[in-house]
Design a protein around this motif. Sequence first.
Motif, PDB file in Angstrom:
ATOM      1  N   PRO A   1     -45.972  -4.754  17.532  1.00 54.83           N
ATOM      2  CA  PRO A   1     -46.239  -3.434  16.885  1.00 54.83           C
ATOM      3  C   PRO A   1     -46.336  -3.708  15.404  1.00 54.83           C
ATOM      4  O   PRO A   1     -45.489  -4.499  14.849  1.00 54.83           O
ATOM      5  N   PRO A   2     -47.066  -2.803  14.745  1.00 52.77           N
ATOM      6  CA  PRO A   2     -47.239  -3.157  13.181  1.00 52.77           C
ATOM      7  C   PRO A   2     -45.913  -2.727  12.799  1.00 52.77           C
ATOM      8  O   PRO A   2     -45.268  -1.534  13.206  1.00 52.77           O
ATOM      9  N   ALA A   3     -45.538  -3.051  11.689  1.00 53.45           N
ATOM     10  CA  ALA A   3     -44.064  -2.823  10.984  1.00 53.45           C
ATOM     11  C   ALA A   3     -44.479  -1.349  10.315  1.00 53.45           C
ATOM     12  O   ALA A   3     -45.440  -1.199   9.657  1.00 53.45           O
ATOM     13  N   ARG A   4     -43.521  -0.746  10.271  1.00 54.50           N
ATOM     14  CA  ARG A   4     -43.642   0.650   9.708  1.00 54.50           C
ATOM     15  C   ARG A   4     -43.115   0.637   8.205  1.00 54.50           C
ATOM     16  O   ARG A   4     -41.880   0.229   8.048  1.00 54.50           O
ATOM     17  N   PRO A   5     -43.728   0.901   7.354  1.00 61.64           N
ATOM     18  CA  PRO A   5     -43.472   0.882   5.830  1.00 61.64           C
ATOM     19  C   PRO A   5     -42.809   2.288   5.665  1.00 61.64           C
ATOM     20  O   PRO A   5     -42.848   3.148   6.336  1.00 61.64           O
ATOM     21  N   PRO A   6     -42.205   2.194   4.438  1.00 63.41           N
ATOM     22  CA  PRO A   6     -41.269   3.484   4.046  1.00 63.41           C
ATOM     23  C   PRO A   6     -42.321   4.540   3.660  1.00 63.41           C
ATOM     24  O   PRO A   6     -43.505   4.334   3.595  1.00 63.41           O
TER      25      PRO A   6
ATOM     26  N   MET B   1     -54.006  -5.052  10.790  1.00 62.40           N
ATOM     27  CA  MET B   1     -53.304  -4.626  11.729  1.00 62.40           C
ATOM     28  C   MET B   1     -53.719  -4.331  13.144  1.00 62.40           C
ATOM     29  O   MET B   1     -52.972  -4.286  13.921  1.00 62.40           O
ATOM     30  N   SER B   2     -55.039  -4.422  13.431  1.00 64.39           N
ATOM     31  CA  SER B   2     -55.547  -4.413  14.547  1.00 64.39           C
ATOM     32  C   SER B   2     -55.942  -5.848  15.058  1.00 64.39           C
ATOM     33  O   SER B   2     -56.242  -5.934  16.291  1.00 64.39           O
TER      34      SER B   2
ATOM     35  N   LEU C   1     -56.177   0.949  17.378  1.00 67.42           N
ATOM     36  CA  LEU C   1     -56.176   1.275  16.168  1.00 67.42           C
ATOM     37  C   LEU C   1     -55.547   2.614  15.956  1.00 67.42           C
ATOM     38  O   LEU C   1     -54.920   2.909  15.006  1.00 67.42           O
ATOM     39  N   VAL C   2     -55.122   3.385  17.117  1.00 67.52           N
ATOM     40  CA  VAL C   2     -54.604   4.662  17.030  1.00 67.52           C
ATOM     41  C   VAL C   2     -53.117   4.343  16.743  1.00 67.52           C
ATOM     42  O   VAL C   2     -52.319   5.229  15.980  1.00 67.52           O
ATOM     43  N   ASP C   3     -52.651   3.214  17.173  1.00 67.43           N
ATOM     44  CA  ASP C   3     -51.167   2.816  16.788  1.00 67.43           C
ATOM     45  C   ASP C   3     -51.155   2.512  15.461  1.00 67.43           C
ATOM     46  O   ASP C   3     -49.780   2.519  15.013  1.00 67.43           O
ATOM     47  N   ILE C   4     -52.225   2.211  14.676  1.00 74.64           N
ATOM     48  CA  ILE C   4     -51.793   1.923  13.436  1.00 74.64           C
ATOM     49  C   ILE C   4     -51.357   3.224  12.510  1.00 74.64           C
ATOM     50  O   ILE C   4     -51.708   4.418  12.697  1.00 74.64           O
ATOM     51  N   PRO C   5     -49.904   3.252  11.843  1.00 75.44           N
ATOM     52  CA  PRO C   5     -49.291   4.471  11.208  1.00 75.44           C
ATOM     53  C   PRO C   5     -50.096   5.279  10.465  1.00 75.44           C
ATOM     54  O   PRO C   5     -50.792   4.462   9.475  1.00 75.44           O
ATOM     55  N   GLU C   6     -50.455   6.463  10.513  1.00 77.21           N
ATOM     56  CA  GLU C   6     -51.205   7.378   9.784  1.00 77.21           C
ATOM     57  C   GLU C   6     -50.624   7.168   8.173  1.00 77.21           C
ATOM     58  O   GLU C   6     -51.803   7.177   7.185  1.00 77.21           O
ATOM     59  N   ASP C   7     -49.442   7.235   7.917  1.00 79.03           N
ATOM     60  CA  ASP C   7     -49.079   6.869   6.528  1.00 79.03           C
ATOM     61  C   ASP C   7     -49.344   5.679   5.861  1.00 79.03           C
ATOM     62  O   ASP C   7     -49.814   5.485   4.665  1.00 79.03           O
ATOM     63  N   VAL C   8     -49.497   4.688   6.659  1.00 80.59           N
ATOM     64  CA  VAL C   8     -49.770   3.366   5.861  1.00 80.59           C
ATOM     65  C   VAL C   8     -51.363   3.523   5.612  1.00 80.59           C
ATOM     66  O   VAL C   8     -51.726   3.218   4.217  1.00 80.59           O
ATOM     67  N   ILE C   9     -52.095   3.995   6.212  1.00 79.25           N
ATOM     68  CA  ILE C   9     -53.612   4.311   5.775  1.00 79.25           C
ATOM     69  C   ILE C   9     -53.729   5.312   4.545  1.00 79.25           C
ATOM     70  O   ILE C   9     -54.359   5.322   3.698  1.00 79.25           O
TER      71      ILE C   9
END
Lengths: 315, 293
Positions: free
Chosen positions: A14-19, B210-211, B181-189
């Motif tokens: 799982p990708p790491a979640r940044p702040p 990330m993918s 790709l959907v798993d990439i958090p919105e806030d990172v992008i």
Amino acid sequence: MTRLPSRPARPPMPPARPPMPPAPFRPPAAGRRARRAGRRLRRAPLALATAVLLVIEVYPLVWLLLGSLKTQSEFMNNPTWALPTDWTNFDNYRQAWESGVSRNLLNSVIAVFPSLALIIVFGVAAGFALEVMVWKGRGTVLLVFLGGIMIPSQMILLPLFSAYFKTHLTGTVWPLILTYTATGLPLTVFMMATYFRSIPKELFEAATIDGASAFRSFRSIAFPMMTNAIFTVGLVQFFFLWNDLLLAMTFTSGAGHDELATVQVGLLSFQGRFGAVQYGPTMAAICVNVLITLALYLFLNQRVMKGMTAGAVKG
Amino acid sequence: MRQVLGDRKTIAALLAPALITYSAVMLAPMLWSLGYTFFSGSPVRGFTWSGLANFAELFKDPKTKDAIAFTAKYALTITTGQVALGYLLALLYVFYLKRSSTLIRTLTFFPVVLPTVAVSLLFQKLFEIAPATGPVNSALEALGGEAVNWFGSGSNAFWVIAIMDIWRSMGFYAVLLYAGLVDIPEDVIESARLDGAGGWRLARFIVFPMSWPVLISALIFSINGTLKVFDSIYALTGGGPGSQTTPLTLYMYRTAFAYGDYGYGSSIALLLTMLCLVVTVFMFRGTRKDLTA
């Protein structure tokens, strides 16, 4: 086992979640409108690409459907994208149906559904024994099952062919049912074990404290709770078995028992007998074959997509 | 608790049907097949001991070399095509169609469930030149080109196979990669966008890395499937013209059933199995290094 490529032994990281970032900046209204128009223009190629994509995906099937309604002279004299002159011309279907397609469909049903039932029952039971029951060595046994996903069908084809011949099973439907069941098991056991892992252990422990035997837990708790998973896995296996050519060809037509030919084997020999000469019936036979899977998919598409891809990423 | 959930009789009863079927119909034949590699002949003609002759033959036989070369060419082309186009589609779903992508996703996925034989026969007709001209050649002629005899030469036939198999499965890889790709958090992008990354740079430095894990899964999945290709080629070209589009699987089938040599056929099957194993292990190790580096 052409249809079951192996999958990685662990789930993707799982990708790491940044702040949390600061709230997005909002441009003033006028600028926003101009920007939106600009964006629409820039995105025109993408809209075009999507349209082209749809044509590429759908047109071959539309062409097939139209072709199944055409007569032989229409194939020879009219351009290939012409519409059929008579939209209610089902002669091709009648001809295809009468020259073996109905028999093949029946054979497929006789071979595929018993196999599916066995795969499900055996697979769920094994998944329960490997994931919920507690014993030494269960990890190893699960790995042994997993290994089966890698084995190509070619590796087991010849010994099975001899074995079925020696036990006089050749010429019956049993070689297909046995082989289908065995080749479907590795993926099923693996997926069932994964599903069982997501059910809280406390549930079975509570049942045990209430006095249920392990077998009772399996029958009255695990099996009903798995109906969703069973349906999904069954669907995925159905497509694999229904679409199989290699095994069906080896154990039916290869053995000289054409009366056992499944849909796929029948279609191939149908094409051999009629294909070059008569377009209509061939197109109709292909169409029947396509429409069955397509109808199932149209009703259950989200389910199918989820199931098919779960086999690839899970674990 | 231990006693009930560790009850040996129940474990045996639940596990036995699956384990026995699996062992009898997959594991035992596999070992048996290994035994065949030391013999030549077939059940009809009888077997004679041939020692390591089959393995020596594997290295000498020019047809095996051709089949390996074709399998490699096919696996590389199709894997690249499937995963690359699938990835592009997935990007299209996530960043352009967004929430309205369900219909497109559903439509591009459906060739996946169609029977391979039906699709192959359909593509034969689509690329036909005579007696009736198929849509592809008609389109070529309409655009001022010349109709091509697609199944007349190995290289042309290869392209039809490639187009067909990519058409058939790119929707599958698109959905697979879409999930990643959907798993990439919105806030990172979003935060990368705020930092001034757009378009290509966003893809190169955020989306692509990330993918990466799910991309690797897709590659392994794809290469394993393509190395074992049989149905689609058998139904589309039958390995022809000549044997120019014959992969290992088909060559094995011919050797065993048309030429009646089970020993050599099993050796080819073993070679195929080893190939799948080595490629998978190799890709696993290669990618794990990348992740820790």
